[in-house]
Design a protein around this motif. Sequence first.
Motif, PDB file in Angstrom:
ATOM      1  N   LEU A 190       0.832  -1.211   0.000  1.00  0.00           N
ATOM      2  CA  LEU A 190       0.000   0.000   0.000  1.00  0.00           C
ATOM      3  C   LEU A 190       0.863   1.258   0.000  1.00  0.00           C
ATOM      4  O   LEU A 190       0.610   2.213  -0.741  1.00  0.00           O
ATOM      5  CB  LEU A 190      -0.878   0.016   1.247  1.00  0.00           C
ATOM      6  N   LEU A 191       1.881   1.226   0.861  1.00  0.00           N
ATOM      7  CA  LEU A 191       2.784   2.376   0.952  1.00  0.00           C
ATOM      8  C   LEU A 191       3.479   2.623  -0.378  1.00  0.00           C
ATOM      9  O   LEU A 191       3.608   3.769  -0.835  1.00  0.00           O
ATOM     10  CB  LEU A 191       3.841   2.125   2.029  1.00  0.00           C
ATOM     11  N   LYS A 192       3.881   1.525  -1.014  1.00  0.00           N
ATOM     12  CA  LYS A 192       4.585   1.631  -2.286  1.00  0.00           C
ATOM     13  C   LYS A 192       3.687   2.286  -3.328  1.00  0.00           C
ATOM     14  O   LYS A 192       4.091   3.198  -4.051  1.00  0.00           O
ATOM     15  CB  LYS A 192       4.973   0.216  -2.740  1.00  0.00           C
TER      16      LYS A 192
ATOM     17  N   LEU B 265      -9.745  -0.888  -3.106  1.00  0.00           N
ATOM     18  CA  LEU B 265      -8.992  -1.172  -1.880  1.00  0.00           C
ATOM     19  C   LEU B 265      -9.881  -1.787  -0.801  1.00  0.00           C
ATOM     20  O   LEU B 265      -9.474  -2.709  -0.094  1.00  0.00           O
ATOM     21  CB  LEU B 265      -8.326   0.099  -1.351  1.00  0.00           C
ATOM     22  N   LEU B 266     -11.127  -1.280  -0.716  1.00  0.00           N
ATOM     23  CA  LEU B 266     -12.021  -1.815   0.315  1.00  0.00           C
ATOM     24  C   LEU B 266     -12.456  -3.240   0.001  1.00  0.00           C
ATOM     25  O   LEU B 266     -12.855  -3.984   0.892  1.00  0.00           O
ATOM     26  CB  LEU B 266     -13.250  -0.906   0.476  1.00  0.00           C
TER      27      LEU B 266
ATOM     28  N   PRO C 287      -9.458  -1.291   6.810  1.00  0.00           N
ATOM     29  CA  PRO C 287      -9.617   0.143   6.511  1.00  0.00           C
ATOM     30  C   PRO C 287      -8.588   0.998   7.248  1.00  0.00           C
ATOM     31  O   PRO C 287      -8.137   2.014   6.735  1.00  0.00           O
ATOM     32  CB  PRO C 287     -11.038   0.451   6.999  1.00  0.00           C
ATOM     33  N   ALA C 288      -8.210   0.531   8.451  1.00  0.00           N
ATOM     34  CA  ALA C 288      -7.233   1.303   9.233  1.00  0.00           C
ATOM     35  C   ALA C 288      -5.902   1.422   8.488  1.00  0.00           C
ATOM     36  O   ALA C 288      -5.227   2.449   8.564  1.00  0.00           O
ATOM     37  CB  ALA C 288      -7.016   0.634  10.581  1.00  0.00           C
ATOM     38  N   ALA C 289      -5.550   0.374   7.735  1.00  0.00           N
ATOM     39  CA  ALA C 289      -4.284   0.403   6.990  1.00  0.00           C
ATOM     40  C   ALA C 289      -4.377   1.382   5.819  1.00  0.00           C
ATOM     41  O   ALA C 289      -3.426   2.127   5.537  1.00  0.00           O
ATOM     42  CB  ALA C 289      -3.942  -0.989   6.483  1.00  0.00           C
TER      43      ALA C 289
ATOM     44  N   ARG D 252      -2.858   6.823   3.791  1.00  0.00           N
ATOM     45  CA  ARG D 252      -3.290   8.136   3.281  1.00  0.00           C
ATOM     46  C   ARG D 252      -2.902   9.249   4.247  1.00  0.00           C
ATOM     47  O   ARG D 252      -2.580  10.363   3.821  1.00  0.00           O
ATOM     48  CB  ARG D 252      -4.798   8.125   3.038  1.00  0.00           C
ATOM     49  N   MET D 253      -2.948   8.946   5.538  1.00  0.00           N
ATOM     50  CA  MET D 253      -2.546   9.970   6.515  1.00  0.00           C
ATOM     51  C   MET D 253      -1.052  10.255   6.411  1.00  0.00           C
ATOM     52  O   MET D 253      -0.612  11.368   6.700  1.00  0.00           O
ATOM     53  CB  MET D 253      -2.928   9.543   7.935  1.00  0.00           C
TER      54      MET D 253
END
Lengths: 532, 234
Positions: free
Chosen positions: A5-7, A106-107, A113-115, A120-121
């Motif tokens: 996700l980060l990537k 993604l959902l 969802p927290a990830a 995004r944060m």
Amino acid sequence: MLKALLKKQFRELGQSLFPTRKKDKNGNIRTRSRAFYVLIYSLVFFSLTLTFLGLAFGLSSFLDPAIGLYSLYFSIVGLVAILFGVFGSVFSTYSSLYLAKDNDTLLSLPIPPAAILFVRMLTVFVMSAFYTLPVWIPGMVVFAIFAKTSLVTILSQLATYLLVCIFVCFLSALLGFFVAAIASRLKNKSIAAAILVVLFLGVYYFACFRMGNIMTALIENAAKIGAFADKYLLFLVWLGEGACGQGLSLLLFALVVLALFALLYFILSKTFIAITTRKVGEKKAIYHETTARKGSVSSALLKKEWKRFVGSTTYLLNAGLGVLLVPIFTVVLAVKSKDLLPALASMGLASATAVLPYLVPALFLSMNAIAAPSISLEGKTLWMLKTLPVTPWQVLRAKLSLHMLVNAPMGVVATIFLGVWFGLDVLSILLAVLALVAVLFLSALWCLFWGVKKPMLDWTNEAYPIKQSAPVMFAVFGGMGLAVVSGIPGFLLCSVLHPAAYYAILVVVLLVPSFFLFRWAKTGGAKLLEEL
Amino acid sequence: MLRIEHLTKKYGEKLAVDDLTLEIAPGEIYGFIGHNGAGKTTTLKSVVGILKFDAGEITIDGVSIKKDPLACKQKLAYIPDNPDLYDFMKGIEYLNFIADVFGISPEARKEKIATLSGVFEITENLAQPISSYSHGMKQKLAIIGAFLHDPKLIVMDEPFVGLDPKAAHELKGMMREHCDRGGAIFFSTHVLEVAEKLCDKVAIIKEGRLIRSGSMEEVKGDESLESVFLELED
């Protein structure tokens, strides 16, 4: 999973800030060097840092060993960093967190969802860090020059900076959450959300300025600092003391910031699905047959641009806020002119009455880089413009026209109002208006230039092309620089020239680059658009 | 109506379309089939002016897309495989936008919109933002937008994807009607049964090269289109 996700998230952010992939005329993807962007961002960063260096030097008297208000110095630097950081990140937080086009994808994947929210944060955090750093670095430099510094204080200042960034991220995300929670229940989401952000921001800045007043009062009455600050401004005191190397204060500051952030993160992650998927409040409108008026191709394209502009909260806030700020600051300037003008005159800036009617609207409207993200925003709908019988120049002209139509009327009204208020003669006002229109036109062309040169069409969140992209950054900072460079010489020149003469020269000077950029837009720009 | 001569298109070193030549006459529904990545979409995008090509010529009603793209675009309509429309507009605003670009009179557009939206049963939804539409509704809106200005040539990329059976049936009828009035349709599809029943002519493309084309009878003979296609693909 989190790594993937980060990537994905940071690849997208990287592509928007460093658009090195470019299609050539045959549709092939070419990769270009990042050096150019690094250079431009460094210049922007350097300019901002220089600006805040002045502020830090202004506060250096606190660092005099005889006064010794070291922690108060960092409290103020921290407060400014928080103010600037929130201003830089808040307008895109709502869309960054909730309006991504890949929400459904993604959902539907086995990702908590927290990830998704966490990743995004992190983007919001990066933007917060980008905007707070030019405030914090000068703060540290001036501290190192005037006060005794050690490895411990440097490390403490770096830790405090990190916490300040987290706090800015917390404030932006909190605002984004409120706006999302309310806007998801409203019909005209984009306009409602824009109004909400402005309202919340107004309240936030009012509170901050009140705090600023309190701090000014404290500075003037240093003896009462301890008692008052301990009672009312503990948070800022801990920030300041923490940055000065007091371990307990740093710990307390960290605990408060991290606790606030953790609490917000918990609430946001629990409500994330509900907010991103909420459909209530959208009453189904029924179409009733009407006869539409026939419009020209140009008006159809312009209407399309307008609908896109008012249809997006992020676009409205990031590229339209100046229109709201101009009347506010115009009125404030007029009301405060009795105090302000003598103060400026005492600083040798007696020509302010001639310059401000031009400079104030020019500066605030240069923030409205409407044309810059407009090409990128075509995104996956670009096929329509390419298959419809419209020329690339007609498309670009519509984008330029919207930029001017949103910005120019408010600017002209403000210039006339301030010109009359400050007692300028009719010819000077008329030429100041012409100069303003000329600078806005050049600014619009400048925005369009970057928009066409560095488009980003494959975004999943409109916050990237609107806020966090190279063309917009270049356009906004370049536009602001243009306003400053064209207005500031007036403070000197209007003392030897009649304001009308200054503005006449300015009009000519501004029209020259406008002519070349306009010609480029019609030919080179249109060709680039055709090849996208 | 549409003439493609020696069309060649490369992406870097990769040859996406290799020396493709075909012609579509007025009144013809021309099917374009091939496996994924065969070069169908690249060909269609070159025809409508989205992609520039490396060699060859494409003319629409005698006008070169290279030399006079605007005149060509006046005569054609395109429906992409994924109907990404202006989400910030309402359905009716999108149709009025298309009508304005093509200079359709208020009366003509009113009548056309009423008829076409009635056929696809989305009249009531036209007042809603496109962002609230399902994939199928967006596809229907894109189709209405394409038929709105009576184009001579309609180019469609997988037009039946996302349509409900009734809408797919209506679209087939509209395609036939359009060609009976002298128009032409060039479309890609993976639904070979539809191509077999609907098309007057068909072209099969493999790895960028046209491997067979002609009337349906010429291409498939006594076999089914599916078996011919699978045979050729192997």
